[in-house]
Each structure stands twice: as structure tokens, then as C-alpha cells.
Motif scaffolding. Structure first.
Motif, short mmCIF file in Angstrom:
data_model
loop_
_atom_site.label_atom_id
_atom_site.label_comp_id
_atom_site.label_asym_id
_atom_site.label_seq_id
_atom_site.Cartn_x
_atom_site.Cartn_y
_atom_site.Cartn_z
N SER A 30 -26.65 65.13 2.76
CA SER A 30 -25.23 64.88 3.00
C SER A 30 -24.42 66.18 2.88
O SER A 30 -24.63 66.96 1.95
CB SER A 30 -24.68 63.86 1.99
N ARG A 31 -23.52 66.38 3.81
CA ARG A 31 -22.68 67.58 3.79
C ARG A 31 -21.58 67.48 2.75
O ARG A 31 -21.12 68.48 2.21
CB ARG A 31 -22.05 67.79 5.17
N ASP A 32 -21.12 66.25 2.50
CA ASP A 32 -20.06 66.07 1.52
C ASP A 32 -20.10 64.63 1.00
O ASP A 32 -20.95 63.84 1.39
CB ASP A 32 -18.69 66.37 2.14
N ILE A 33 -19.18 64.31 0.10
CA ILE A 33 -19.15 62.98 -0.51
C ILE A 33 -18.87 61.91 0.54
O ILE A 33 -19.49 60.84 0.52
CB ILE A 33 -18.10 62.95 -1.62
N LYS A 34 -17.96 62.19 1.47
CA LYS A 34 -17.65 61.20 2.50
C LYS A 34 -18.87 60.90 3.34
O LYS A 34 -19.13 59.74 3.70
CB LYS A 34 -16.51 61.70 3.38
N GLY A 35 -19.65 61.93 3.67
CA GLY A 35 -20.86 61.71 4.45
C GLY A 35 -21.86 60.84 3.72
O GLY A 35 -22.50 59.97 4.31
N PHE A 36 -21.99 61.07 2.42
CA PHE A 36 -22.90 60.26 1.59
C PHE A 36 -22.45 58.81 1.57
O PHE A 36 -23.25 57.90 1.75
CB PHE A 36 -22.93 60.82 0.17
N PHE A 164 -28.74 48.89 -4.29
CA PHE A 164 -28.15 49.98 -3.50
C PHE A 164 -27.04 50.66 -4.29
O PHE A 164 -26.99 51.90 -4.37
CB PHE A 164 -27.58 49.40 -2.20
N ALA A 165 -26.15 49.86 -4.84
CA ALA A 165 -24.99 50.40 -5.55
C ALA A 165 -25.41 51.19 -6.78
O ALA A 165 -24.86 52.26 -7.07
CB ALA A 165 -24.04 49.27 -5.95
N SER A 166 -26.40 50.68 -7.51
CA SER A 166 -26.87 51.35 -8.71
C SER A 166 -27.47 52.71 -8.38
O SER A 166 -27.15 53.73 -9.01
CB SER A 166 -27.91 50.48 -9.44
N GLN A 167 -28.36 52.76 -7.38
CA GLN A 167 -29.00 54.01 -7.02
C GLN A 167 -28.01 54.97 -6.36
O GLN A 167 -28.04 56.18 -6.60
CB GLN A 167 -30.18 53.74 -6.07
N ALA A 168 -27.12 54.43 -5.54
CA ALA A 168 -26.12 55.29 -4.90
C ALA A 168 -25.18 55.89 -5.92
O ALA A 168 -24.81 57.07 -5.82
CB ALA A 168 -25.34 54.48 -3.87
N ALA A 169 -24.79 55.10 -6.92
CA ALA A 169 -23.89 55.60 -7.96
C ALA A 169 -24.52 56.74 -8.73
O ALA A 169 -23.87 57.75 -9.03
CB ALA A 169 -23.49 54.47 -8.91
N SER A 170 -25.80 56.60 -9.04
CA SER A 170 -26.51 57.66 -9.76
C SER A 170 -26.52 58.95 -8.96
O SER A 170 -26.25 60.03 -9.49
CB SER A 170 -27.95 57.20 -10.05
N SER A 171 -26.78 58.84 -7.66
CA SER A 171 -26.81 60.02 -6.80
C SER A 171 -25.41 60.57 -6.59
O SER A 171 -25.21 61.79 -6.53
CB SER A 171 -27.43 59.66 -5.45
N LEU A 172 -24.42 59.67 -6.48
CA LEU A 172 -23.04 60.11 -6.26
C LEU A 172 -22.51 60.86 -7.47
O LEU A 172 -21.76 61.84 -7.32
CB LEU A 172 -22.16 58.91 -5.94
N ARG A 173 -22.89 60.44 -8.67
CA ARG A 173 -22.48 61.16 -9.88
C ARG A 173 -23.01 62.60 -9.83
O ARG A 173 -22.32 63.54 -10.23
CB ARG A 173 -23.00 60.45 -11.13
N LEU A 174 -24.23 62.75 -9.31
CA LEU A 174 -24.81 64.09 -9.17
C LEU A 174 -24.00 64.93 -8.19
O LEU A 174 -23.69 66.09 -8.46
CB LEU A 174 -26.26 63.98 -8.71
N ILE A 175 -23.62 64.34 -7.05
CA ILE A 175 -22.82 65.05 -6.06
C ILE A 175 -21.48 65.47 -6.65
O ILE A 175 -21.03 66.61 -6.47
CB ILE A 175 -22.58 64.17 -4.82
N LEU A 176 -20.83 64.57 -7.39
CA LEU A 176 -19.53 64.87 -7.98
C LEU A 176 -19.63 66.02 -8.97
O LEU A 176 -18.77 66.90 -9.01
CB LEU A 176 -18.98 63.62 -8.67
N ARG A 177 -20.70 66.01 -9.78
CA ARG A 177 -20.86 67.08 -10.77
C ARG A 177 -21.17 68.41 -10.10
O ARG A 177 -20.68 69.46 -10.53
CB ARG A 177 -21.96 66.70 -11.76
N ILE A 178 -21.98 68.38 -9.05
CA ILE A 178 -22.26 69.61 -8.30
C ILE A 178 -20.97 70.15 -7.69
O ILE A 178 -20.70 71.35 -7.73
CB ILE A 178 -23.31 69.35 -7.21
N THR A 179 -20.17 69.25 -7.13
CA THR A 179 -18.89 69.65 -6.52
C THR A 179 -17.97 70.26 -7.57
O THR A 179 -17.33 71.29 -7.32
CB THR A 179 -18.20 68.43 -5.87
#
Length: 254
Positions: A30-36, A164-179
Motif C-alpha cells: 500500500s502506498r498510503d493509509i487510504k490505499g490500504f 478481516f477487521a481484527s487483522q486489518a486493524a493490527s496492520s493499520l496500527r503498524l502503518i500509522l506508527r510508521i507514518t
């Protein structure tokens, strides 16, 4: 709604453990959070849709206490999310506030959110499933799914979306922290560059006027105040006037 003693399976027989690598890979792609989030909505809608029951999926994020439709599987999903956000209330926003899965199996029999429900029915929505994303305080978001059929979501569907939501949330938290780390690094780099340019200008003023550092800094700040220009910009103009270079390089420039 998931039994913790068993890993729920999606319609293809995949367990929670099987879906995790997929979302981890999505983080890298994913290029960004919106893409994810868009890919999440597309996957959820695709996984639950069957002949005669097309599912539309969107993601709403709470920003500055206002809901915003940030991603969707298609234009219909985005319009339905924006419709609910326009009313300021509805099943998806309630699920977001309560941080718990909410299913409305038959919208025509629903007594809550009456203004929104009437309009949603006019748009062909008959059942809604909303599953919040647990982002551990990093942000607030909810995965919204719409069906044109009453009882359009089965128990298995709910389990699948919660996985889906559980796994996506875990990955999204990673994206947010990287950002956040990337933004902090950029802010630090910009601050160090500004400090270096200001120090260079102070040194130049000291040399030209044979004055102390405090006097040179006072000259710089006075010029900044009188011109209503940022201190760094005044510093750049001082260095440029002396060196003739329009672009000022520092040790921290990349």
C-alpha cells in the motif's frame, strides 16, 4: 461474536492465522493509509458478495470528532457512507462510538435512527453490518457493509468480517506508527536545517559587524519581526546576500 476457543473460518476455509500474512503483505504494497483501507473494503465486499446479494463496503474514520468516508469498494458504498455521515447517526456510527459489532438484519423493521433509516431504504439498503477497527487509540475507524437483501449477512459472514477487521486493524496500527515516525523524522530534519541556517546567518552578521552572538541574533530577530517574515527566511536572505548562493545546503540536507 467470535468464539475464542476456535479460529473462525472464512468461506474459503481460511483461519485467522491464514489471513494475517495477507494483510502484512498489503502493508508493504500500500502506498498510503487510504490505499490500504480501500483494499480492505474491496476484499471484504468481494469475500461476502454472492449471486443475488452484492455487498458494498466502505470505511469511515473519525477525524476531529467528525466522521469521514475515506475508502470504499465502489461508488455506491462511498455514497452510502456519506449518506449516514450526513445524518450524523446510524448503525455504523453507533458501532464506531460503542466499539462493538452491530448488525441490522432488516432495516424496514428497525426503530432506531429513523430519519437515516427511511432514506437508506429509499436507496435500496435492506441490511447493514458494521465492525469497528480496534486501533488502540491511534485513530477511530469502522468497516461498513451494506446489502440490498433483508438478512443479507449470515453468522459466518459476521465471523469473516470480524477476522478481516481484527487483522486489518493490527496492520493499520503498524502503518500509522510508521507514518508517525516518518513525520517525526521529517520534522526533526527540518528543525535541524533551520537551526543550522540561522547559526550560519548569525556567524555572518558577527563577522560583518564585529559584534557578539547575542547582538547578531537580536539583529536577525528584529529584521524578522519588522518584515513579518520567518526567522529562517531572513537567515537565508542574509547568507544569500553574502555568498551569492540561492540554495543553502546544510549538513542535514538530504
Amino acid at each position: 461474536m467470535t468464539d475464542s476457543r476456535e479460529l473462525p473460518q472464512d468461506p474459503d476455509g481460511l483461519t485467522r492465522a491464514d489471513t494475517e500474512p495477507s494483510f502484512q503483505l498489503l502493508v508493504l504494497e500500500s502506498r498510503d493509509i487510504k490505499g490500504f483501507l480501500t483494499e480492505l473494503a474491496v476484499r471484504a465486499a468481494s469475500r461476502l458478495s454472492v449471486p443475488g446479494n452484492t455487498i458494498h463496503s466502505g470505511v469511515t474514520v473519525l477525524r476531529h470528532r467528525r466522521p469521514e468516508a475515506v475508502a470504499a469498494s465502489d461508488a455506491a458504498a462511498k455514497a452510502l457512507d456519506e449518506l449516514q455521515n450526513g445524518f450524523g447517526d446510524g448503525p455504523c456510527l453507533t458501532a464506531l462510538r460503542n466499539r462493538s459489532t452491530l448488525l441490522v438484519p432488516d432495516l424496514s423493521a428497525e426503530k432506531r435512527w429513523q430519519p437515516y433509516v427511511r432514506t437508506a431504504l429509499e436507496h435500496g439498503v435492506c441490511s447493514i453490518l458494521a465492525v469497528p477497527l480496534d486501533l488502540a487509540g491511534e485513530a477511530e475507524a469502522v468497516l461498513n457493509l451494506y446489502s440490498g437483501r433483508s438478512n443479507g449477512f449470515s453468522t459466518e459472514d459476521i465471523d469473516t468480517v470480524e477476522v478481516f477487521a481484527s487483522q486489518a486493524a493490527s496492520s493499520l496500527r503498524l502503518i500509522l506508527r510508521i507514518t508517525q515516525l516518518s513525520e517525526a523524522r521529517e520534522d526533526l530534519s527540518a528543525a535541524m536545517q533551520s537551526r543550522t541556517v540561522i547559526d550560519m546567518a548569525i556567524g555572518a552578521i558577527m563577522a560583518q559587524n564585529r559584534c557578539s552572538r547575542d547582538t547578531a541574533f537580536s539583529i536577525l530577530t528584529t529584521a524578522s519581526s519588522s518584515r513579518n517574515v520567518k526567522l529562517r527566511e531572513v537567515a537565508v536572505s542574509v547568507i544569500t546576500s553574502i555568498s551569492g548562493e540561492e540554495k543553502i545546503s546544510t549538513h542535514f540536507s538530504e
